[in-house]
Design an enzyme around this catalytic site. Structure first.
Site, PDB file in Angstrom:
ATOM      1  N   LYS A 195       0.830  -1.199   0.000  1.00  0.00           N
ATOM      2  CA  LYS A 195       0.000   0.000   0.000  1.00  0.00           C
ATOM      3  C   LYS A 195       0.871   1.258   0.000  1.00  0.00           C
ATOM      4  CE  LYS A 195      -3.889   2.031   2.618  1.00  0.00           C
ATOM      5  NZ  LYS A 195      -4.688   1.919   3.844  1.00  0.00           N
ATOM      6  N   SER A 206      -9.509   2.043   2.984  1.00  0.00           N
ATOM      7  CA  SER A 206      -8.660   2.792   2.074  1.00  0.00           C
ATOM      8  C   SER A 206      -7.657   1.915   1.313  1.00  0.00           C
ATOM      9  CB  SER A 206      -7.886   3.860   2.871  1.00  0.00           C
ATOM     10  OG  SER A 206      -7.001   3.281   3.826  1.00  0.00           O
ATOM     11  N   GLY A 247      -9.359   1.756  10.856  1.00  0.00           N
ATOM     12  CA  GLY A 247     -10.800   1.866  11.046  1.00  0.00           C
ATOM     13  C   GLY A 247     -11.561   1.066  10.010  1.00  0.00           C
ATOM     14  N   GLY A 248     -10.928  -0.017   9.536  1.00  0.00           N
ATOM     15  CA  GLY A 248     -11.564  -0.873   8.539  1.00  0.00           C
ATOM     16  C   GLY A 248     -10.883  -0.844   7.195  1.00  0.00           C
ATOM     17  N   SER A 249      -9.738  -0.173   7.072  1.00  0.00           N
ATOM     18  CA  SER A 249      -9.114   0.053   5.768  1.00  0.00           C
ATOM     19  C   SER A 249      -8.591  -1.205   5.091  1.00  0.00           C
ATOM     20  CB  SER A 249      -7.975   1.068   5.901  1.00  0.00           C
ATOM     21  OG  SER A 249      -8.492   2.357   6.133  1.00  0.00           O
TER      22      SER A 249
END
Length: 568
Positions: free
Chosen positions: A204, A280, A302-304
Site C-alpha cells: 500500500k 482505504s 478503522g476498517g481500511s
C-alpha cells in the site's frame, strides 16, 4: 444550565437495561460542484465553524464530548490484560528471523496436494496460492521471471482499460524484472530463501518500499517525506524473497472507505467494475481479488483492510495493535493504525503474517504483547477447538444493516455453525456503540491532523482532494478536551468488551453493513463525500472482531471460500 450529563461509572452499568440506539449518521452526500462549494464553505472561518457545529450537533458529537462528565481515566494507548496460553497453536519467538517464522508457519498447514491444482488443463498463474507458486517453481513448471512478464503485461492492460483500472500508483517493470531474475537464479541454483521466494506482492502506498516513493495517495507527500529504505514489515518480506511489484493505489491519506481517488484514479472492484473496491486499501484488495498477487500489504485504522477485503471477497487481517512494527509507515505514530496482510486464502494470510509479525522494542516494553502464534492445522485435534466455541451475538446491532440480505445470510451461517459443529450462540449486549464511533473519529482524526499540520501550515492541504479537505476541516474542529474525552470513552468501551469475553469466546457481526456501493460518474473527477455510506461500511469494523472469527474458522478448515464470501 442543565445541559450537563453524567455517565454512570462503567462497572455500575446495568446491561439488562441498555437499549440499542440505531447507528445513523446525518450528513449530506456531495459530488461535483456541490462538493466544491461545500469545501469552500467549511473552510471559510465563520461559516465553516457554524456548518460543522450544526453537523456535530445533529450527530450528538458535542453532547458526548463536551456536555458529558465521563468518570473513567483516559486510555491514550491500547492496554491489554495478560492472556492465558492458547491451546492448539504454534508459538513464535519475537526475535526469530522472518525466514524461521515462515518455515514454522508452513509446518502449521495441512498437507498440500498438487493434484488439486496441477493437471493437464491447469489454469495460468492467476489465482495461484503461495503454495501453488512454491510447487511450480520447485517442479520447474514456472519461473518467477515468466510470471513477472505476465504480471507486467496485465498491469499495463489494466491501465489502458476504458474505464482504467489503476491498481498501482508506482510501478517499474524494470524493477520487477530485476527482482524476478534474482529469484529465478536462486531456484536454478537450489538456493531459494523460503516458501515466499518468488511470491509477488504489492505494498500500500502509505508504507515505505524502496525505491518507490510513498505518496499515501496524494500528489505531493513524497516530496515532503523522502523514502530511503524499506519499512520494517517490507524489509522482513524482502528478506524472505518476496518480489515487490510496486505501491498499490489507495484512498488519499487513508481518509475514506470507498477507494475513490480522483488524483491517481479510482480503483474499481474486479468483480464489478461499476462498484467501489472499498478503502482505504483499495489497490491491495483489488490486486489480490483480480488474481495478480497471492497477497498484499495494507494498513488499517478503522476498517481500511477489512472493508475492501469484504467487498472484494478476499481475506483481510487486522493484526492486534503493536503486533507488527510500524516503523517506515506514513502512519507510524498513531494509536489505532496497523500494517497487516490481505490474501486470497487464510493459509496465505498466515504465511505472510508470520513473516511480517514482530513488535518494535518500544511496544514490547510498553504493551507487553502475548507471544506470536498461529493455529496448528497439522494437528489431528485442531478441529476439536471449534466444538467448544461460544459465539456472542448482539442481535439488534447484528441486524442494523442497509440490506437485510446481509444479516439474513450471516444468521444462516451462524445457525449452520451451531447445527453442524456444535458451537453455542449466546446473546450479549455491547453498550455505547455511538460513543465508540465518536471516540474513534476523534482519535484517528486528531492523530492524522497532528501528523499533517506542518504541511497544512505550508498550504499543501489545498492540493488534497475535496473529500479529504472536508475530513480535515472536521478534524480541525476537535479540541484537546475532545481528544481527552475520546480516550476516556476508549477505556469504557474496552471494559464492555472485556466483560463480554468473560461469557463468550468470539463476538460475531457482519463485516460491513452494506454491499459494494456503486461508483457515481460525477465522483470520478472531484471525489465524493458520503458519510452515510461510510457509516454503513464501518458499522462493525471498529470493534474489529468478526473478521478474525471467520479467519479462525477458515484456518480450521471448516469453511470453504464460497461459504466465506456468502457472509459478505
Amino acid at each position: 444550565m442543565g445541559k450537563k450529563c453524567v455517565m454512570t461509572p462503567v462497572e455500575e452499568i446495568d446491561l439488562s437495561a441498555v437499549k440499542y440506539q440505531p447507528q445513523n449518521i446525518s450528513a449530506p452526500h456531495l459530488t461535483g460542484l456541490g462538493l466544491r462549494l461545500f469545501v469552500w464553505l467549511v473552510k471559510t472561518p465563520l461559516i465553516g465553524s457554524i456548518i460543522l457545529s450544526i453537523l456535530k450537533k445533529q450527530n450528538n458529537l458535542n453532547k458526548i464530548l463536551r456536555c458529558t462528565e465521563i468518570p473513567e481515566k483516559p486510555m491514550f494507548r491500547p492496554e491489554f490484560p495478560p492472556q492465558a496460553p492458547e491451546i492448539g497453536v504454534a508459538v513464535f519467538g519475537e526475535n526469530d528471523e522472518p525466514i524461521t517464522r515462515v518455515e514454522k508457519s508452513f509446518g502449521c498447514l495441512r498437507s498440500y496436494d498438487p493434484n488439486q491444482r496441477w493437471h493437464e488443463n491447469s489454469p495460468p498463474f492467476l489465482y495461484w496460492t503461495i503454495r501453488d507458486f512454491a510447487h511450480a517453481y520447485r517442479s520447474m513448471l514456472a519461473t518467477p521471471s515468466a510470471v513477472a512478464e505476465n504480471i507486467i503485461a496485465i498491469v499495463e492492460e489494466y491501465n489502458n482499460k476504458k474505464p482504467p483500472m489503476p491498481l498501482l500508483i508506482s510501478f517499474s517493470a524494470e524493477e520487477v524484472r530485476k527482482q524476478a531474475a534474482a529469484s529465478t537464479q536462486r531456484f536454478a541454483e537450489g538456493n531459494s530463501l523460503s516458501i515466499l521466494d518468488g511470491i509477488f506482492m504489492a505494498i500500500k502506498d502509505d508504507i515505505d518500499c524502496y525505491p518507490h516513493p510513498s505518496k499515501s495517495g496524494t500528489s505531493w507527500l513524497h516530496n515532503a517525506r523522502v523514502v530511503k529504505k524499506d519499512a520494517v514489515c517490507v524489509s522482513r518480506l524482502r528478506s524472505c524473497g518476496v518480489i515487490l511489484i510496486g505501491k498499490a493505489n489507495m484512498h488519499e491519506l487513508g481518509m475514506g472507505t470507498t477507494g475513490n481517488n480522483p488524483l491517481h484514479g479510482t480503483t474499481r472492484n474486479p468483480h464489478s467494475f461499476d462498484r467501489y473496491t472499498g478503502g482505504s486499501s483499495s489497490g491491495p484488495a483489488a490486486l489480490v481479488a483480480s488474481g495478480l498477487c497471492s497477497a498484499a500489504v495494507g494498513t488499517d485504522g478503522g476498517g481500511s483492510i477489512r472493508i475492501p477485503s469484504s467487498l472484494c471477497g478476499i481475506v483481510g487481517l487486522k493484526a492486534t495493535y503493536g503486533r507488527i512494527d510500524m516503523k517506515g509507515s506514513v502512519c507510524d505514530c498513531g494509536t489505532v493504525e496497523v500494517s497487516s496482510p490481505l490474501a486470497a486464502t487464510v493459509e496465505d494470510a498466515m504465511i505472510v503474517y508470520a513473516a511480517m509479525a514482530g513488535s518494535s522494542l518500544d511496544d514490547r516494553i510498553s504493551l507487553r504483547p502475548s507471544p506470536i502464534c498461529l493455529p496448528d492445522l497439522s494437528s489431528a485435534n485442531s478441529s476439536d477447538v471449534l466444538r467448544s466455541m461460544r459465539l456472542g451475538k448482539y442481535s439488534e446491532w447484528f441486524n442494523d444493516v442497509y440490506s437485510t440480505e446481509i444479516s439474513s445470510k450471516c444468521e444462516d451461517i451462524l445457525n449452520r455453525l451451531a447445527e453442524i459443529f456444535g458451537c453455542s450462540i449466546t446473546e450479549i449486549v455491547l453498550p455505547e456503540l455511538h460513543e465508540l464511533q465518536t471516540a474513534h473519529v476523534v482519535s484517528i482524526g486528531s492523530e492524522s491532523l497532528c501528523a499533517l499540520s506542518p504541511d497544512c501550515e505550508d498550504g499543501r492541504d489545498t492540493e488534497l482532494s475535496l473529500d479529504t479537505q472536508v475530513s480535515l476541516a472536521l478534524f480541525r474542529s476537535f479540541t484537546a478536551a475532545d481528544y481527552v474525552a475520546a480516550q476516556r470513552l476508549r477505556r469504557r468501551i474496552m471494559y464492555y468488551y472485556m466483560e463480554a469475553f468473560k461469557k463468550v469466546d468470539i463476538i460475531v457481526t457482519p463485516t460491513t453493513g452494506i454491499t459494494a456501493p456503486k461508483i457515481s460518474t460525477s465522483s470520478l473527477k472531484n471525489g465524493e463525500s458520503n458519510y452515510v455510506i461510510t457509516s454503513y461500511l464501518m458499522r462493525f469494523v471498529l470493534a474489529g472482531i468478526f473478521w478474525a472469527f471467520l479467519l479462525y474458522l477458515f484456518l480450521l478448515g471448516m469453511i470453504k471460500k464460497d461459504f466465506l464470501l456468502a457472509c459478505n
